[in-house]
Scaffold this motif. Structure first.
Motif: not given
Length: 453
Positions: A425-447
């Motif tokens: 889910d976080l990867q798809k949120i990041g991709k849809a918003r144009g974020y860098k791949p590191g954002w989803s990994f960081y959020q996943a680690k926090v969660r």
């Protein structure tokens, strides 16, 4: 005599059977309007019956029952082993009709309604197939609750390029320069840029435009109200163009006569309100005139493509007097379908005609109706008037009108980070918003979705 299947239809059948063999109990088959869904449905029924099975077919409108019955006969299906009814009748006869070995539902975008779910729950051990041209609900709910798998047929552009659908010209009003429309991060036009341009107006002179662009051709007119549909029919007749109005309250025999006269060419223009949408087939009808704005992609596809049934050397013409293309694009606009839901678009000042689903028969109808035009039940009223501006001239909307809609991307672009339930889910949120791949990994680690050694 059996139907001769096209290659893409045979492929749909093979891919669906693979899903069933791999354990799916429910498969949604998505194929564009005019691509011959009834032929594919008939073949599934024939294969099932020939193996000693029993087929249950249902759909929400009685007009479609006769059509599929004729398709079954043409397809060599033994009707003695088929139950063909409207969804309402099936729901009230569950303990009386023969238990099926295969359930087939057409126009399956209605499948989230309670009556459908009642049938599915009663026959929970029976595999089922659903068919639709657009797995999309105005409510935003996905169809993943009722279907486990989805099989997609070819898109509209491929069907046109390969001579299975007619090519088309699209005329509408350029309310704004479509090259200057503002896009959101999801790829859609921003609501404000559309709403600023599109209002509660029917643009252009309907009769004059018909004479200039498609004079003498067979046309279906979709109006937003019965009164307006009758008025347009009268204006066509006064201009010397034979036209009739038909709606759900037109007596059955009279309606059948009107439809027959339209098919044979005695009537050139058929005016209606959402009556000639799902399943109506007149291959030599080459024109659709749209006079009803809508927020429903399903309705827009069903109505705008009604003139695109293939005939050799045919060129379809869609005349959109209400600029629906600014909401949904053109018939061959690329679309990405998903069984997952999407966030319902907030109204935010959108001025298109509201539509809703009748709570009694689940037909998609205009919110202006106080009595459902399909089943006759009282449902209350919400009325919106449309202005008519005959001074505006319609023009051809070019294929360079780019409008790509990815409904899964829309959903994830609007999903809150805290609502994500997985790293995916976080990867798809990041991709849809144009974020860098590191954002989803960081959020996943926090969660706590990923762990590092």
């Amino acid at each position: 005599m059996m139907f001769k299947l096209y290659g893409y239809q045979q492929k749909l059948i093979e891919e669906t059977r693979k899903c069933l063999m791999n354990g799916s109990k429910s498969v949604l088959i998505v194929s564009p309007a005019g691509s011959g869904k009834s032929v594919v449905i008939s073949e599934f029924a024939r294969l099932t019956v020939n193996k000693g099975g029993q087929v249950l077919f249902f759909v929400h409108r009685k007009e479609l029952i006769e059509q599929i019955t004729n398709s079954f006969k043409k397809g060599g299906v033994d009707l003695k082993h088929c139950t063909i009814m409207t969804v309402g009748k099936v729901a009230h006869r569950l303990d009386k009709i023969p238990k099926p070995t295969l359930i087939i539902c057409d126009e399956s975008h209605h499948s989230l309604a309670k009556t459908y779910k009642k049938i599915y729950e009663y026959y929970s051990d029976v595999p089922r197939l659903g068919f639709t041209a657009s797995p999309w609900r105005l409510s935003g709910k996905g169809l993943g609750d009722v279907y486990e798998s989805m099989v997609e047929g070819p898109d509209v552009k491929w069907l046109i390029d390969n001579h299975y659908l007619a090519p088309y010209d699209y005329y509408s009003v350029k309310l704004i320069d479509d090259t200057a429309l503002k896009r959101s991060s999801t790829g859609d036009y921003t609501n404000k840029s559309i709403d600023d341009a599109v209002g509660k107006v029917i643009y252009g002179d309907v009769i004059k435009t018909y004479k200039e662009k498609v004079n003498g051709q067979k046309a279906i007119v979709y109006a937003h109200s019965i009164e307006f549909s009758k008025k347009i029919a009268q204006e066509f007749n006064e201009a010397g163009i034979s036209a009739e109005h038909a709606d759900s309250k037109t007596p059955a025999k009279e309606r059948e006569k009107i439809m027959s006269n339209f098919k044979t060419g005695k009537i050139k223009v058929l005016c209606n309100v959402d009556l000639v949408s799902e399943g109506y087939n007149v291959p030599d009808c080459s024109v659709v005139i749209m006079l009803r704005p809508t927020e429903s992609l399903v309705l827009d596809i069903q109505q705008s493509m009604r003139c695109m049934r293939y005939k050799p050397n045919k060129k379809a013409t869609i005349i959109d007097h209400v600029a629906n293309y600014t909401r949904f694009g053109l018939p061959d606009t690329p679309r990405t379908w998903s069984l997952e839901g999407r966030d319902k678009k907030k109204s935010g000042g959108n001025n298109s005609i509201a539509i809703r689903t009748c709570p009694h028969c689940f037909a998609v109808i205009s919110a202006a109706y106080s009595i459902c035009p399909i089943c006759g039940q009282e449902i209350g009223v919400e009325n919106k008037e449309l202005k008519v501006d005959k001074t505006v001239k319609v023009e051809k909307i070019g294929k360079n009108f780019h409008f790509k809609t990815d409904y899964e991307k829309v959903r994830y672009s609007q999903m809150k980070t805290e609502d994500a339930t997985s790293f995916r889910d976080l990867q798809k949120i990041g991709k849809a918003r144009g974020y860098k791949p590191g954002w989803s990994f960081y959020q996943a680690k926090v969660r706590g979705f990923v762990h590092q050694n």
